[in-house]
Enzyme design. Structure first.
Site, PDB file in Angstrom:
ATOM      1  N   SER A  81     -10.465   8.907   2.571  1.00 53.24           N
ATOM      2  CA  SER A  81      -9.712   7.650   2.518  1.00 53.24           C
ATOM      3  C   SER A  81     -10.373   6.703   1.531  1.00 53.24           C
ATOM      4  CB  SER A  81      -9.662   6.983   3.889  1.00 53.24           C
ATOM      5  OG  SER A  81      -9.049   5.701   3.776  1.00 53.24           O
TER       6      SER A  81
ATOM      7  N   VAL B  31     -18.022   5.632   0.442  1.00 50.31           N
ATOM      8  CA  VAL B  31     -18.286   6.750  -0.466  1.00 50.31           C
ATOM      9  C   VAL B  31     -17.031   7.075  -1.277  1.00 50.31           C
ATOM     10  CG1 VAL B  31     -19.011   9.171  -0.654  1.00 50.31           C
ATOM     11  CG2 VAL B  31     -20.112   7.678   1.019  1.00 50.31           C
ATOM     12  N   CYS B  32     -15.870   7.062  -0.635  1.00 47.84           N
ATOM     13  CA  CYS B  32     -14.617   7.350  -1.339  1.00 47.84           C
ATOM     14  C   CYS B  32     -14.355   6.297  -2.415  1.00 47.84           C
ATOM     15  CB  CYS B  32     -13.445   7.386  -0.372  1.00 47.84           C
ATOM     16  SG  CYS B  32     -13.610   8.629   0.918  1.00 47.84           S
ATOM     17  N   ASP B  33     -14.620   5.042  -2.085  1.00 44.93           N
ATOM     18  CA  ASP B  33     -14.478   3.938  -3.012  1.00 44.93           C
ATOM     19  C   ASP B  33     -15.382   4.181  -4.227  1.00 44.93           C
ATOM     20  OD1 ASP B  33     -13.926   0.573  -2.941  1.00 44.93           O
ATOM     21  OD2 ASP B  33     -15.667   1.271  -4.062  1.00 44.93           O
TER      22      ASP B  33
END
Length: 172
Positions: A59, A64-66
Site C-alpha cells: 500500500s 516503505v512503500c512510500d
C-alpha cells in the site's frame, strides 16, 4: 485453485502465504489487467516494446512503500524513454492518484489490482492473509521476458533498488 507458497514471506516475522507461481528470470511475463482508474484497464501489451520495471507494494500509505515509489520515481527520469516504471498495489485508483499528487510523483505509472487481484495471482505476490500484494520487483524486457526478480522475504524491508535499476539500465 491457485498454487499457494508458504515459508517464502513474512510480515514482522510472522509467516505469510503467497498465492500464485514463483516467477523466475527467463520466464515469459504473465499478462495482467490492472486499473489506471475505475474504468480504464491496461495490460502487459500496453507497454510492449518498452522495458518494464514493475515495483509491487502492499500500500502506498505505508512508509516503505512510500519510499520505494519515490525512489523509483527519481530513477525513472534517468532511465530514459525506453523504460516505463509501473507501481502496482491494491490501493484504489483514487488513493493512488491522491498519493502521487501529494508526493509529487509524476514519472511512475500507478496501477491498481483492487478489482480482481489478477496481477497478484499471476505474479505470485498475492498475500492470502491480507489480500494485499507482497513487496517485489520485476524487470521485463521489450519482448516480455522477465530478466530480474526480487521477492522480498520480509514485507517491511526495502528492495535492492540498485540491482533493479541496473537490470533495467542494461536493457534500455
Amino acid at each position: 485453485m491457485s498454487q499457494e507458497r508458504t515459508g517464502v514471506a513474512m510480515f514482522k516475522g510472522n509467516p505469510l502465504t503467497l498465492i500464485g507461481p514463483e516467477i523466475k528470470p527467463g520466464d515469459q511475463a504473465p499478462d495482467f489487467k490492472l486499473n489506471k482508474d475505475l474504468i480504464q484497464e491496461v495490460s502487459l501489451a500496453d507497454y510492449a516494446g518498452k522495458v518494464k520495471l514493475i515495483s509491487v507494494v502492499p500500500s502506498l500509505d505505508t512508509g516503505v512503500c512510500d519510499a520505494q515509489t519515490r525512489r523509483f520515481n527519481e530513477e525513472a527520469a534517468k532511465l530514459g524513454d525506453n523504460v516505463v516504471v509501473l507501481t502496482v498495489s491494491v490501493d484504489l485508483p483514487f488513493a493512488q492518484s491522491r498519493w502521487c499528487g501529494a508526493a509529487g510523483v509524476d514519472r511512475v505509472v500507478t496501477l491498481s489490482d483492487y478489482k480482481t487481484r489478477n496481477f497478484g495471482q499471476a505474479y505470485g505476490v498475492l498475500i492470502k492473509e491480507f489480500g494485499l500484494l507482497m513487496r517485489s520487483v520485476f524487470v521485463v524486457d521489450q519482448n516480455g521476458t522477465v530478466q530480474y526478480v526480487q521477492y522480498l522475504e520480509e514485507m517491511t524491508e526495502h528492495p535492492n533498488y540498485e540491482a533493479a535499476i541496473e537490470a533495467a539500465k542494461k536493457l534500455a
